[in-house]
Design an enzyme around this catalytic site. Structure first.
Site, PDB file in Angstrom:
ATOM      1  N   HIS A 123       0.875  -1.179   0.000  1.00 18.10           N
ATOM      2  CA  HIS A 123       0.000   0.000   0.000  1.00 18.10           C
ATOM      3  C   HIS A 123       0.914   1.232   0.000  1.00 18.10           C
ATOM      4  O   HIS A 123       2.040   1.176   0.502  1.00 18.10           O
ATOM      5  CB  HIS A 123      -0.827  -0.059   1.289  1.00 18.10           C
ATOM      6  N   ASP A 201       3.239  -4.574   8.024  1.00 21.18           N
ATOM      7  CA  ASP A 201       2.040  -3.759   7.882  1.00 21.18           C
ATOM      8  C   ASP A 201       0.839  -4.678   8.104  1.00 21.18           C
ATOM      9  O   ASP A 201       0.498  -5.486   7.237  1.00 21.18           O
ATOM     10  CB  ASP A 201       2.017  -3.138   6.474  1.00 21.18           C
ATOM     11  N   LYS A 227     -10.336  -0.122  10.740  1.00 20.55           N
ATOM     12  CA  LYS A 227     -10.603  -1.275   9.875  1.00 20.55           C
ATOM     13  C   LYS A 227     -11.044  -2.471  10.705  1.00 20.55           C
ATOM     14  O   LYS A 227     -11.286  -3.556  10.174  1.00 20.55           O
ATOM     15  CB  LYS A 227      -9.347  -1.624   9.063  1.00 20.55           C
ATOM     16  N   CYS A 369      -4.928   2.656  -3.530  1.00 22.18           N
ATOM     17  CA  CYS A 369      -3.728   3.166  -2.842  1.00 22.18           C
ATOM     18  C   CYS A 369      -2.551   2.207  -3.019  1.00 22.18           C
ATOM     19  O   CYS A 369      -1.748   2.009  -2.101  1.00 22.18           O
ATOM     20  CB  CYS A 369      -3.983   3.404  -1.359  1.00 22.18           C
TER      21      CYS A 369
HETATM   22  C1  LIG Z   1      -2.313  -2.837   3.475  1.00 23.34           C
HETATM   23  C2  LIG Z   1      -2.608  -1.465   3.997  1.00 23.34           C
HETATM   24  N1  LIG Z   1      -1.657  -0.787   4.639  1.00 23.34           N
HETATM   25  C3  LIG Z   1      -1.852   0.435   5.136  1.00 23.34           C
HETATM   26  C4  LIG Z   1      -3.073   1.058   5.000  1.00 23.34           C
HETATM   27  C5  LIG Z   1      -3.252   2.423   5.560  1.00 23.34           C
HETATM   28  O1  LIG Z   1      -4.238   2.431   6.533  1.00 23.34           O
HETATM   29  P1  LIG Z   1      -4.726   3.813   7.130  1.00 23.34           P
HETATM   30  O2  LIG Z   1      -5.267   4.606   5.986  1.00 23.34           O
HETATM   31  O3  LIG Z   1      -5.757   3.438   8.120  1.00 23.34           O
HETATM   32  O4  LIG Z   1      -3.537   4.452   7.736  1.00 23.34           O
HETATM   33  C6  LIG Z   1      -4.114   0.402   4.332  1.00 23.34           C
HETATM   34  C7  LIG Z   1      -5.402   1.053   4.113  1.00 23.34           C
HETATM   35  O5  LIG Z   1      -6.212   0.646   3.329  1.00 23.34           O
HETATM   36  C8  LIG Z   1      -3.875  -0.892   3.829  1.00 23.34           C
HETATM   37  O6  LIG Z   1      -4.829  -1.581   3.190  1.00 23.34           O
END
Ligand SMILES: Cc1ncc(COP(=O)(O)O)c(C=O)c1O
Length: 414
Positions: A123, A201, A227, A369
């Site tokens: 991401h 992550d 989430k 993203c």
């Molecule tokens: C794999 C992954 N990492 C990081 C994030 C970032 O999460 P946040 O926007 O809650 O910081 C997301 C969000 O969709 C994600 O799917």
């Protein structure tokens, strides 16, 4: 105990609303989950019954707020099997947690010419902080290749990259695009074997499966509350106490100090040293309630429930002409989460989303993203994505399948 999505739905007030005149079918929990009454009520009770700042007031409601906030950290520590709440830092979200490692640990430990290793499945939140750090330090950012056919990380490529002795390896536990669940225990073992620090992550794993940071043995683990049923604005960075102890705080000010003089200060103990200023108290309390809710279901059951719906959806999708699914094969359910990205030949994903919306179904379309993965590795302009959680059932999948058929009819695709 198995999960009864229909009775779980009763706990979520959002499912009383209609979208475009139809009952809401929510298939976008990868972006953010919905919240149950138990979480909303916990936040409500804090504001109505004991709203006060924490760790400073010597009066009853402040002590109650401090206890609720700290108790939430103890619950989170137990939820991911951390050794203690000292290893649990509350931040805004996974993004802030990943940035904290890149900025605080990275600044102190990455020098010119050092290698940083991430993967082609990340991401943006686990890419951009490393691009910035690499630029600033004149370090080298390397990528573990994705085996696009299998939708899995190429372990040979990992092995190769580890020969460059990266200082840090940062990979996702579960992909928000492909649904792939990476063997982070094995990756951590291999990376540690070459002397790297490991950051995982966990944004798409902590909400959906049993996570044991002790067993994974990673040095850091990042995830977001929103989430996993908790309010927005609360996220977690787990770090091994020994490594957090050595790190300098990123932000300074109140709460993170023990003492301050005119020209000097000393840090507070863990985890408070990384939480400058007034915390997101209601968010922390809400996260504690979310962890209670998930724990009462059992994370093993959560995972099994999502596997079952995902398998059902993959079977149905495989029977529709012109639909391509991205992610591990249906026979690989142990390495696949409840995320299905797909493309319908001849229909742009944004049109797909609009047609779903007209049926009361929320899905996501775009690059999710993860532009390097979607637009470069998979060579797609965008993808549609449905994702499942505890409140989804097979009838939600049936509605999604009907919406795909409707889209094909509108666009006159056989
Ligand atoms: C794999 C992954 N990492 C990081 C994030 C970032 O999460 P946040 O926007 O809650 O910081 C997301 C969000 O969709 C994600 O799917």
């Amino acid at each position: 105990m198995s999960i009864e999505a229909n009775s779980i739905k009763q706990d979520f007030p959002i499912f009383k609303i209609k979208m475009n005149g139809k009952p809401l079918t929510y298939l976008d929990s990868t972006a953010t989950s919905q919240r149950p009454n138990q979480v909303i009520d916990a936040v409500d009770a804090y504001y109505k019954e004991y709203n006060a700042n924490i760790h400073r007031g010597i009066y009853q409601i402040s002590e109650r707020a401090s206890e609720a906030y700290d108790e939430s950290k103890r619950k989170v520590a137990k939820f991911i099997n951390a050794e203690s709440m000292q290893e649990i830092i509350y931040l805004r979200n996974a993004t802030e947690a990943l940035n904290l490692v890149a900025l605080a640990w990275g600044d102190a430990n990455i020098s010119k010419g050092d290698h940083i290793l991430i993967s082609e499945m990340e991401h943006h939140s686990n890419i951009v902080p490393w691009i910035v750090l690499a630029k600033k330090k004149e370090a080298v950012l390397d990528y573990i290749k994705l085996d696009a056919k299998k939708a899995k990380l190429d372990m040979g490529s990992l092995k190769e990259q580890l020969e460059k002795r990266p200082k840090i390896v940062s990979v996702t536990h579960a992909s928000n695009v492909l649904g792939t669940i990476n063997n982070v225990r094995e990756i951590t073992k291999m990376a540690h074997g070459k002397g790297a620090v490991v950051l995982i992550d966990g944004a798409q794993s902590a909400p959906h499966m049993e996570v044991d940071v002790g067993d994974i043995d990673c040095d850091f683990y990042a995830f977001s509350g929103h989430k996993m049923l908790a309010p927005t604005g609360i996220g977690v960075l787990y770090g091994k106490e020994a490594i957090l102890d050595k790190m300098e705080p990123l932000l300074t000010g109140g709460e993170m100090i023990k003492s301050v003089e005119h020209h000097a200060y000393s840090w507070n103990d863990l985890p408070w040293k990384f939480e400058a200023g007034t915390s997101n108290i209601s968010g922390g309390i809400g996260l504690g309630a979310a962890v209670d809710y998930l724990s009462s279901l059992g994370m093993h059951n959560v995972r099994e429930h999502e596997k079952q719906i995902t398998r059902y959806a993959l079977e149905k999708l495989s029977k529709i002409n012109g639909v391509t699914v991205y992610g591990p094969d249906i026979n690989d359910m142990d390495e696949r989460g409840g995320v299905i990205s797909f493309a319908i030949e001849g229909i742009h994903p944004h049109d797909v989303s609009q047609i779903f919306d007209s049926e009361g179904i929320a899905i996501r379309s775009g690059h999710h993203c993860a532009m390097p993965l979607v637009t470069k590795t998979l060579a797609q302009p965008a993808l549609s994505r449905m994702s499942f959680y505890i409140y989804n059932n097979e009838s939600d999948v049936d509605k999604a399948i009907e919406a795909i058929n409707k889209a094909k009819k509108i666009f006159k695709i056989a």
